[in-house]
Design a protein around this motif. Structure first.
Motif, PDB file in Angstrom:
ATOM      1  N   UNK A 162     115.728  -3.446  33.285  1.00 35.11           N
ATOM      2  CA  UNK A 162     114.995  -2.922  34.449  1.00 35.11           C
ATOM      3  C   UNK A 162     113.543  -2.614  34.093  1.00 35.11           C
ATOM      4  N   UNK A 163     113.258  -2.447  32.803  1.00 34.89           N
ATOM      5  CA  UNK A 163     111.888  -2.199  32.351  1.00 34.89           C
ATOM      6  C   UNK A 163     110.957  -3.327  32.806  1.00 34.89           C
ATOM      7  N   UNK A 164     111.513  -4.543  32.932  1.00 31.80           N
ATOM      8  CA  UNK A 164     110.717  -5.707  33.317  1.00 31.80           C
ATOM      9  C   UNK A 164     110.817  -6.016  34.813  1.00 31.80           C
ATOM     10  N   UNK A 165     111.267  -5.047  35.580  1.00 31.49           N
ATOM     11  CA  UNK A 165     111.320  -5.219  37.027  1.00 31.49           C
ATOM     12  C   UNK A 165     112.741  -5.140  37.555  1.00 31.49           C
ATOM     13  N   UNK A 166     112.871  -4.731  38.800  1.00 32.29           N
ATOM     14  CA  UNK A 166     114.199  -4.628  39.416  1.00 32.29           C
ATOM     15  C   UNK A 166     114.149  -5.167  40.844  1.00 32.29           C
ATOM     16  N   UNK A 167     115.287  -5.605  41.320  1.00 28.75           N
ATOM     17  CA  UNK A 167     115.421  -6.161  42.658  1.00 28.75           C
ATOM     18  C   UNK A 167     116.642  -5.540  43.332  1.00 28.75           C
ATOM     19  N   UNK A 168     116.723  -5.586  44.656  1.00 32.00           N
ATOM     20  CA  UNK A 168     117.903  -5.052  45.356  1.00 32.00           C
ATOM     21  C   UNK A 168     119.155  -5.843  45.001  1.00 32.00           C
ATOM     22  N   UNK A 169     120.302  -5.251  45.207  1.00 30.33           N
ATOM     23  CA  UNK A 169     121.574  -5.850  44.780  1.00 30.33           C
ATOM     24  C   UNK A 169     121.823  -7.216  45.423  1.00 30.33           C
ATOM     25  N   UNK A 170     121.326  -7.413  46.638  1.00 35.68           N
ATOM     26  CA  UNK A 170     121.611  -8.649  47.387  1.00 35.68           C
ATOM     27  C   UNK A 170     120.646  -9.781  47.062  1.00 35.68           C
ATOM     28  N   UNK A 171     119.712  -9.587  46.130  1.00 30.92           N
ATOM     29  CA  UNK A 171     118.642 -10.545  45.883  1.00 30.92           C
ATOM     30  C   UNK A 171     119.154 -11.942  45.568  1.00 30.92           C
ATOM     31  N   UNK A 172     120.191 -12.061  44.746  1.00 33.07           N
ATOM     32  CA  UNK A 172     120.707 -13.385  44.397  1.00 33.07           C
ATOM     33  C   UNK A 172     121.319 -14.097  45.597  1.00 33.07           C
ATOM     34  N   UNK A 173     121.897 -13.354  46.518  1.00 31.55           N
ATOM     35  CA  UNK A 173     122.498 -13.948  47.707  1.00 31.55           C
ATOM     36  C   UNK A 173     121.449 -14.330  48.747  1.00 31.55           C
ATOM     37  N   UNK A 174     120.434 -13.495  48.893  1.00 30.94           N
ATOM     38  CA  UNK A 174     119.435 -13.718  49.943  1.00 30.94           C
ATOM     39  C   UNK A 174     118.230 -14.525  49.478  1.00 30.94           C
ATOM     40  N   UNK A 175     117.959 -14.518  48.154  1.00 27.12           N
ATOM     41  CA  UNK A 175     116.798 -15.238  47.642  1.00 27.12           C
ATOM     42  C   UNK A 175     117.119 -16.117  46.440  1.00 27.12           C
ATOM     43  N   UNK A 176     117.749 -15.546  45.420  1.00 27.58           N
ATOM     44  CA  UNK A 176     117.981 -16.256  44.162  1.00 27.58           C
ATOM     45  C   UNK A 176     118.687 -17.588  44.320  1.00 27.58           C
ATOM     46  N   UNK A 177     119.946 -17.562  44.798  1.00 21.60           N
ATOM     47  CA  UNK A 177     120.732 -18.787  44.942  1.00 21.60           C
ATOM     48  C   UNK A 177     120.159 -19.717  46.005  1.00 21.60           C
ATOM     49  N   UNK A 178     119.760 -19.207  47.197  1.00 29.07           N
ATOM     50  CA  UNK A 178     119.161 -20.107  48.186  1.00 29.07           C
ATOM     51  C   UNK A 178     117.905 -20.821  47.678  1.00 29.07           C
ATOM     52  N   UNK A 179     117.085 -20.139  46.874  1.00 22.20           N
ATOM     53  CA  UNK A 179     115.856 -20.767  46.377  1.00 22.20           C
ATOM     54  C   UNK A 179     116.151 -21.856  45.355  1.00 22.20           C
ATOM     55  N   UNK A 180     117.027 -21.594  44.397  1.00 25.19           N
ATOM     56  CA  UNK A 180     117.280 -22.625  43.375  1.00 25.19           C
ATOM     57  C   UNK A 180     118.067 -23.798  43.970  1.00 25.19           C
ATOM     58  N   UNK A 181     118.879 -23.538  44.997  1.00 22.22           N
ATOM     59  CA  UNK A 181     119.543 -24.642  45.697  1.00 22.22           C
ATOM     60  C   UNK A 181     118.550 -25.397  46.569  1.00 22.22           C
ATOM     61  N   UNK A 182     117.623 -24.657  47.178  1.00 19.31           N
ATOM     62  CA  UNK A 182     116.606 -25.282  48.014  1.00 19.31           C
ATOM     63  C   UNK A 182     117.221 -26.096  49.146  1.00 19.31           C
ATOM     64  N   UNK A 183     116.766 -27.349  49.324  1.00 25.53           N
ATOM     65  CA  UNK A 183     117.288 -28.195  50.412  1.00 25.53           C
ATOM     66  C   UNK A 183     118.777 -28.526  50.269  1.00 25.53           C
ATOM     67  N   UNK A 184     119.355 -28.266  49.100  1.00 21.65           N
ATOM     68  CA  UNK A 184     120.788 -28.524  48.898  1.00 21.65           C
ATOM     69  C   UNK A 184     121.672 -27.482  49.593  1.00 21.65           C
ATOM     70  N   UNK A 185     121.102 -26.360  50.000  1.00 22.56           N
ATOM     71  CA  UNK A 185     121.906 -25.239  50.497  1.00 22.56           C
ATOM     72  C   UNK A 185     122.886 -25.621  51.606  1.00 22.56           C
ATOM     73  N   UNK A 186     122.462 -26.287  52.691  1.00 27.80           N
ATOM     74  CA  UNK A 186     123.437 -26.636  53.731  1.00 27.80           C
ATOM     75  C   UNK A 186     124.532 -27.574  53.232  1.00 27.80           C
ATOM     76  N   UNK A 187     124.197 -28.460  52.310  1.00 28.51           N
ATOM     77  CA  UNK A 187     125.193 -29.379  51.757  1.00 28.51           C
ATOM     78  C   UNK A 187     126.185 -28.620  50.881  1.00 28.51           C
ATOM     79  N   UNK A 188     125.694 -27.599  50.161  1.00 24.53           N
ATOM     80  CA  UNK A 188     126.582 -26.775  49.341  1.00 24.53           C
ATOM     81  C   UNK A 188     127.592 -26.045  50.223  1.00 24.53           C
ATOM     82  N   UNK A 189     127.118 -25.437  51.295  1.00 23.57           N
ATOM     83  CA  UNK A 189     128.008 -24.713  52.208  1.00 23.57           C
ATOM     84  C   UNK A 189     129.017 -25.664  52.837  1.00 23.57           C
ATOM     85  N   UNK A 190     128.549 -26.834  53.269  1.00 24.26           N
ATOM     86  CA  UNK A 190     129.439 -27.842  53.862  1.00 24.26           C
ATOM     87  C   UNK A 190     130.463 -28.326  52.842  1.00 24.26           C
ATOM     88  N   UNK A 191     130.006 -28.555  51.613  1.00 28.48           N
ATOM     89  CA  UNK A 191     130.907 -29.030  50.566  1.00 28.48           C
ATOM     90  C   UNK A 191     131.974 -28.017  50.194  1.00 28.48           C
TER      91      UNK A 191
END
Length: 452
Positions: free
Chosen positions: A205-234
C-alpha cells in the motif's frame, strides 16, 4: 554478478527478491562478455528477445492445448485472440517477473489434466507451477483452485502427493535456496519474505492503493480491452470442463482485490485463460465471424502500437543520452542525478559503464514508523529547498540533471544559479499527470564544458 558494478534496490537488501530469475539474464550477459559482444545495445535487446521467444513458445503451447481439447478450428481462434491482445503485445517482451509467471502458467496449463486432454502430466505441470512460484510467489494464487480440483479428482491421491508434489516441491525450493544462499551469503527463503510483505503485512500500500472493486471495474476490463464482450460470451458458451479455468480467473481477481495495492500486471497471468473463452466465442459466431475478427485485430492494433512504441517512451530514450557520457574522456568526473519519481528509468543495464548515477529513493519503512516519508516524497514536497539543502556546496553538484518538464519552473532559480543549461529535450507522453511531465529535460552544468 557479471561486470562488478551496478545497483541493488531495497528489495534485494531486504531479501524480498530471489536470484533465480535474474540469474537467467546474468548468464546471457556473461555469455556476451565472454564473446566480447557485451555492447550496450545487445545488453538491452538480448533479454527482450529471449523473453519474446519464450512468449512465442507459450502461445504455441496454448494453441496445442486447445487443439487437443477441442479441434484445430477452435485452437486457431484462441491463438488469434491471444496474438491480438494489446496487453500481451505490451507485456510479453518485458523482463518482469509477471511476464515469466504468465509464460510458465501457460506451459503448466498445457500439461494440466483437464478432462479430455491427452497432454496431461502431473509431474510436468507441478514442476512448472513450482518454478513460477519460485520466480514470483503470487503465482500460487491462480493455481490454488486448479491444483485443489486436480487433487479431488485424482484417484491415487497418495501417489500424487508422495511421488509428484513433495519431490517437485523439495527440488525447486531446494534449488532456489541454494542459489540465494550463494548470492546473499546466508540462508534466505525469499518466497516467504515476499508473501509476508505483499500479502500478510500488505505493505505494498506504500506504493498506492485502489478500491476493492478496481480489478472488476478497471483492471480486468482494461487488459481484456476489445476482447471483453467475447470473453463474457465465451464464458456462457464454454463446455463444463472449462469451469475450473473460469474459477481460477475469478478466484485470482477476488484474491488480488483484497490487497490494497493493485496494478494491471498483477493479473496478467490469467489473461491467457481468458483468451480460451474469447476464442470459443469467436468460433461459435456465425454471420459476424469475419467482422468480429477484423474488429479485434484493428481495435487491438492501435493501443498495442501506441503503448508499445509511443506512450511513456521518454524514460527509455533518455538513457541513450546518458550512455553517451560513457564515451567521454571525463567519464570518471560525470555524475548524473535523475530527479524523477523513483524507478522511472532503467539504470546500469542501459548504460553499461560504471558511471556515477543517483535517483530519488522510495523504499518503504519496514520498522513501523508511522511518520516515515521517503526521499522522493520529501523532495517533491519542496524541490527547491531540498536541492539547496542537499547540494549546499558546489563540489557536490551533479554534472547532469534529468527531470520531467513539469519540474523545470519550480527549480528554475536553482538551475540558473548553479550554472545548468538545457542540452536536450526528450518526448515522454501525450498524457502528463502529476509528477510525470510530457517531456524529459536534460541539464548540464556550464562549467563541465568537456561533457557531450
Amino acid at each position: 554478478m557479471v561486470f562488478n558494478y551496478g545497483y541493488l534496490t531495497w528489495e534485494w537488501t531486504s531479501s524480498l527478491r530471489g536470484y533465480s530469475y535474474p540469474l537467467i539474464f546474468a548468464s546471457m550477459y556473461k555469455a556476451l562478455q565472454l564473446l566480447a559482444k557485451d555492447n550496450v545495445q545487445l545488453l538491452i535487446w538480448v533479454p527482450r528477445l529471449a523473453q519474446a521467444v519464450l512468449a512465442a513458445f507459450a502461445d504455441v503451447k496454448l494453441y496445442s492445448l486447445v487443439q487437443h481439447l477441442e479441434n484445430s478450428e477452435t485452437a486457431k481462434f484462441v491463438f488469434f485472440c491471444q496474438l491480438c491482445s494489446w496487453f500481451t503485445w505490451y507485456s510479453c517482451t518485458r523482463t518482469l517477473t509477471n511476464t515469466m509467471e504468465t509464460i510458465l502458467t501457460i506451459f503448466a496449463l498445457s500439461y494440466y489434466p483437464i478432462k479430455g486432454s491427452k497432454m496431461g502430466n502431473s509431474c510436468k505441470y507441478l514442476a512448472l507451477v513450482a518454478l513460477a512460484i519460485v520466480i514470483r510467489p503470487t503465482a500460487v494464487i491462480p493455481w490454488m483452485p486448479l491444483v485443489f480440483s486436480h487433487f479431488l479428482q485424482e484417484q491415487r491421491k497418495a501417489d500424487l502427493i508422495l511421488h509428484n508434489c513433495i519431490p517437485v516441491g523439495l527440488v525447486t525450493i531446494g534449488t532456489s535456496l541454494i542459489i540465494d544462499r550463494v548470492f546473499f551469503g546466508e540462508w534466505v527463503l525469499v518466497q516467504l519474505n515476499f508473501l509476508k510483505f505483499n500479502v500478510l503485512q500488505n505493505l505494498g500500500t506504500f506504493y498506492g492503493s485502489h478500491p476493492w472493486h478496481w480489478y472488476f471495474t478497471q483492471g480486468l476490463p482494461v487488459i481484456l480491452g476489445p476482447h471483453l464482450p467475447f470473453f463474457i460470451h465465451g464464458c456462457a458458451l464454454a463446455p463444463r470442463r472449462y469451469r475450473i479455468i473460469l474459477l481460477a480467473v475469478i478466484w485470482t481477481v477476488l484474491v488480488y482485490s483484497t490487497l490494497s495495492h493493485k496494478e494491471f500486471r498483477f493479473i496478467y497471468p490469467v489473461l491467457p485463460f481468458c483468451m480460451i473463452f474469447c476464442g470459443y466465442s469467436l468460433k461459435h459466431l456465425k454471420a459476424w465471424k469475419k467482422t468480429a475478427a477484423s474488429f479485434l485485430l484493428l481495435s487491438n492494433l492501435v493501443p498495442a502500437l501506441y503503448t508499445g512504441l509511443v506512450h511513456q517512451r521518454g524514460t527509455l530514450d533518455v538513457m541513450s543520452h546518458i550512455q553517451q557520457l560513457c564515451n567521454s574522456s571525463q567519464q570518471s568526473q560525470a555524475f548524473v542525478f535523475i530527479l524523477m519519481p523513483c524507478h522511472s528509468t532503467p539504470f546500469y543495464s542501459h548504460v553499461h559503464c560504471p558511471l556515477k548515477m543517483r535517483f530519488l529513493q522510495c523504499p518503504p519503512d519496514l520498522t513501523g514508523n508511522e511518520s516515515y516519508i521517503d526521499e522522493a516524497d520529501v523532495f517533491y514536497s519542496n524541490p527547491l529547498g531540498w536541492l539547496n539543502k542537499e547540494f549546499y556546496n558546489d563540489t557536490l553538484l551533479p554534472s547532469h540533471l534529468i527531470l520531467f518538464s513539469v519540474l523545470e519552473q519550480e527549480i528554475s532559480s536553482f538551475l540558473a544559479l548553479r550554472g545548468y543549461e538545457k542540452t536536450a529535450t526528450v518526448f515522454h507522453t501525450h498524457v502528463p499527470q502529476g509528477r510525470v511531465g510530457s517531456h524529459i529535460s536534460i541539464y548540464r552544468r556550464k562549467t563541465e564544458m568537456n561533457y557531450p
